[in-house]
Design an enzyme around this catalytic site. Structure first.
Site, PDB file in Angstrom:
ATOM      1  N   TYR A   1      13.175 -40.163  10.438  1.00 42.05           N
ATOM      2  CA  TYR A   1      12.659 -40.316   9.077  1.00 42.05           C
ATOM      3  C   TYR A   1      12.160 -41.735   8.810  1.00 42.05           C
ATOM      4  CZ  TYR A   1      14.117 -35.872   6.950  1.00 42.05           C
ATOM      5  OH  TYR A   1      14.238 -34.559   6.595  1.00 42.05           O
TER       6      TYR A   1
ATOM      7  N   LYS B   1      20.669 -34.101  20.807  1.00 41.12           N
ATOM      8  CA  LYS B   1      19.770 -33.480  21.786  1.00 41.12           C
ATOM      9  C   LYS B   1      19.747 -34.424  22.985  1.00 41.12           C
ATOM     10  CE  LYS B   1      16.854 -30.264  23.082  1.00 41.12           C
ATOM     11  NZ  LYS B   1      17.205 -28.845  23.304  1.00 41.12           N
TER      12      LYS B   1
ATOM     13  N   ASP C   1      20.001 -27.161  19.409  1.00 37.07           N
ATOM     14  CA  ASP C   1      19.538 -25.766  19.499  1.00 37.07           C
ATOM     15  C   ASP C   1      20.721 -24.813  19.565  1.00 37.07           C
ATOM     16  OD1 ASP C   1      20.048 -26.906  21.982  1.00 37.07           O
ATOM     17  OD2 ASP C   1      18.349 -25.985  23.005  1.00 37.07           O
TER      18      ASP C   1
ATOM     19  N   ASP D   1      19.376 -32.479   8.315  1.00 28.40           N
ATOM     20  CA  ASP D   1      18.543 -31.857   7.278  1.00 28.40           C
ATOM     21  C   ASP D   1      18.372 -30.373   7.575  1.00 28.40           C
ATOM     22  OD1 ASP D   1      16.627 -31.687   5.123  1.00 28.40           O
ATOM     23  OD2 ASP D   1      15.044 -31.687   6.639  1.00 28.40           O
TER      24      ASP D   1
ATOM     25  N   ASP E   1      20.360 -26.838   5.654  1.00 26.36           N
ATOM     26  CA  ASP E   1      19.665 -25.703   5.022  1.00 26.36           C
ATOM     27  C   ASP E   1      20.115 -24.390   5.661  1.00 26.36           C
ATOM     28  OD1 ASP E   1      18.054 -27.405   3.418  1.00 26.36           O
ATOM     29  OD2 ASP E   1      16.336 -26.053   3.626  1.00 26.36           O
TER      30      ASP E   1
HETATM   31  C1  IPM Z   1      16.869 -33.025   1.682  1.00 28.86           C
HETATM   32  C2  IPM Z   1      15.394 -32.849   1.509  1.00 28.86           C
HETATM   33  C3  IPM Z   1      14.692 -34.184   1.721  1.00 28.86           C
HETATM   34  C4  IPM Z   1      14.949 -34.600   3.153  1.00 28.86           C
HETATM   35  C5  IPM Z   1      13.208 -34.217   1.389  1.00 28.86           C
HETATM   36  C6  IPM Z   1      12.921 -33.758  -0.006  1.00 28.86           C
HETATM   37  C7  IPM Z   1      12.628 -35.580   1.630  1.00 28.86           C
HETATM   38  O1  IPM Z   1      14.919 -31.859   2.363  1.00 28.86           O
HETATM   39  O2  IPM Z   1      17.455 -33.858   0.977  1.00 28.86           O
HETATM   40  O3  IPM Z   1      17.470 -32.328   2.500  1.00 28.86           O
HETATM   41  O4  IPM Z   1      14.239 -34.168   4.062  1.00 28.86           O
HETATM   42  O5  IPM Z   1      15.875 -35.386   3.373  1.00 28.86           O
HETATM   43 MG    MG Z   2      16.471 -30.787   3.346  1.00 32.31          MG
END
Ligand code: IPM
Ligand code: MG
Length: 353
Positions: free
Chosen positions: A141, A188, A220, A244, A248
């Site tokens: 990032y 990884k 993975d 990240d 999710d």
């Molecule tokens: C998160 C989001 C952010 C990230 C975005 C909005 C920049 O996906 O906080 O998980 O990728 O960190």
């Molecule tokens: Mg995110």
């Protein structure tokens, strides 16, 4: 206690859920004899529209003067043109970097009341209680980047220093010591040099925490293990991008992305608190967003930045109680089941306090 909280609603459903969170915190303040002062600032797309900058200097100042930051979400289709020179997300990334919020805590647990409609079989969801510790201010990032407007090549760089890995690994090991004493480190290392450094460093830091059982998974494989044996994980530590993605994925275990909170902390416990979900442009303005991720983030703010454990626990119990009562927002309702609006759902939680 008296505390100043910087409030950054941002875009999409951000303002809808942040508004409910300040209501919730005001009730907590009243009931427990605290004074919370909320100071609002612009961030993300709305800040671009109003000032041309996703993170205006005024917002940084408001945050610097606060005891903690509460944030909704940033981004949306209006600002997502890939040729745009500035993205709303830069506001959030800039804030994380400015304050050095290197440890992103994302707890994920399964709610018994939601298991019935979960996409995974109920027996897989027994006892799921995972804490993700995501490194938040380095990795791909923030590595060297070339943005090529009209050329045909661009690059991003994933880099980590030993010190960066050490500090986030220490947070993860300490968290595991206070929980079930298991840490899974995701990398990884079979392909990426930065991830070999990651693994070596985590192994070294482990020497100071011999009461914690350490496991390594390649990212993975981790995506699969997360869905086939979620109950076996305690704390999971990962770099910025892998954390990240995995967080999710893990939201499926909790029933909805709308359920997950996060805390982004630096060593002195100053922090930024935001739901894991984004601005959800598809449902923005409809008053149907699930406020739980935001409310649990407010609870984390009370717990970590203000050391108000009882108040944080009160919010968590109120949420459990409303879920047990059967109330649902659309994202967690079963097909054909009734769901209530953000207003009704938030009011029900607040009235349980
Ligand atoms: C998160 C989001 C952010 C990230 C975005 C909005 C920049 O996906 O906080 O998980 O990728 O960190
Ligand atoms: Mg995110």
């Amino acid at each position: 206690m008296k505390a100043t909280i910087a409030v950054l609603p941002g875009d999409g459903i951000g303002p809808e859920v942040v508004g409910k969170a300040t209501e919730l915190l005001s009730v907590i303040a009243e009931k427990h004899g605290h004074e919370f002062v909320f100071v609002e600032g612009l961030i993300g797309g709305i800040a671009i529209d109003e000032t041309g900058d996703p993170l205006p200097a005024e917002t940084v100042r408001i945050c610097e003067e606060a005891d903690a930051i509460l944030l909704g979400a940033v981004g949306g289709p209006k600002w997502s043109d890939p040729t745009a020179t500035v993205q709303p997300e830069r506001g959030l990334l800039g804030l994380r970097q400015h304050f050095g919020l290197f440890a992103n805590l994302r707890p994920v647990k399964t709610y018994p009341a939601l298991v019935e409609h979960a996409p995974l079989r109920a027996e897989l969801l027994q006892d799921v209680d995972i804490l993700f510790v995501r490194e938040l201010v380095s990795g791909i990032y923030f590595g060297e980047r070339r943005e090529q407007g009209d050329g045909d090549a661009s690059f991003d760089t994933m880099s980590y220093s030993r010190g960066e890995v050490e500090q986030v690994a220490n947070v993860a090991f300490r968290a595991a010591q206070g929980r079930r004493k298991k840490l899974c480190s995701v990398d990884k290392a079979n392909v990426l040099a930065s991830m070999r450094l990651w693994r070596r460093t985590v192994v070294e830091v482990h020497e100071e925490y011999d009461d914690v059982e350490l496991e390594h998974l390649l990212v993975d494989a981790a995506t699969m293990h997360l869905l086939t044996r979620p109950g076996s994980f305690d704390v999971i530590v990962a770099g910025n991008m892998f954390g990240d993605i995995l967080s999710d994925e893990a939201s499926v275990l909790a029933g909805s992305l709308g359920m997950l909170p996060s805390a982004s902390l630096r060593a002195d416990q100053f922090g930024l608190y935001e739901p894991v979900h984004g601005s959800a442009p598809d449902i923005a303005g409809q008053g149907t967003a699930n406020p739980i991720g935001m409310f649990l983030s407010a609870a984390m703010l009370l717990r970590y930045s203000l050391q108000l454990e009882a108040e944080a626990a009160a919010i968590e119990s109120a949420i459990d109680a409303v879920l047990a009562d059967g109330l649902r927002t659309a994202d967690i309702a079963g097909a054909g089941d009734n769901s209530v609006s953000t207003d009704e759902f938030a009011a029900a939680i607040i009235s349980k306090l």
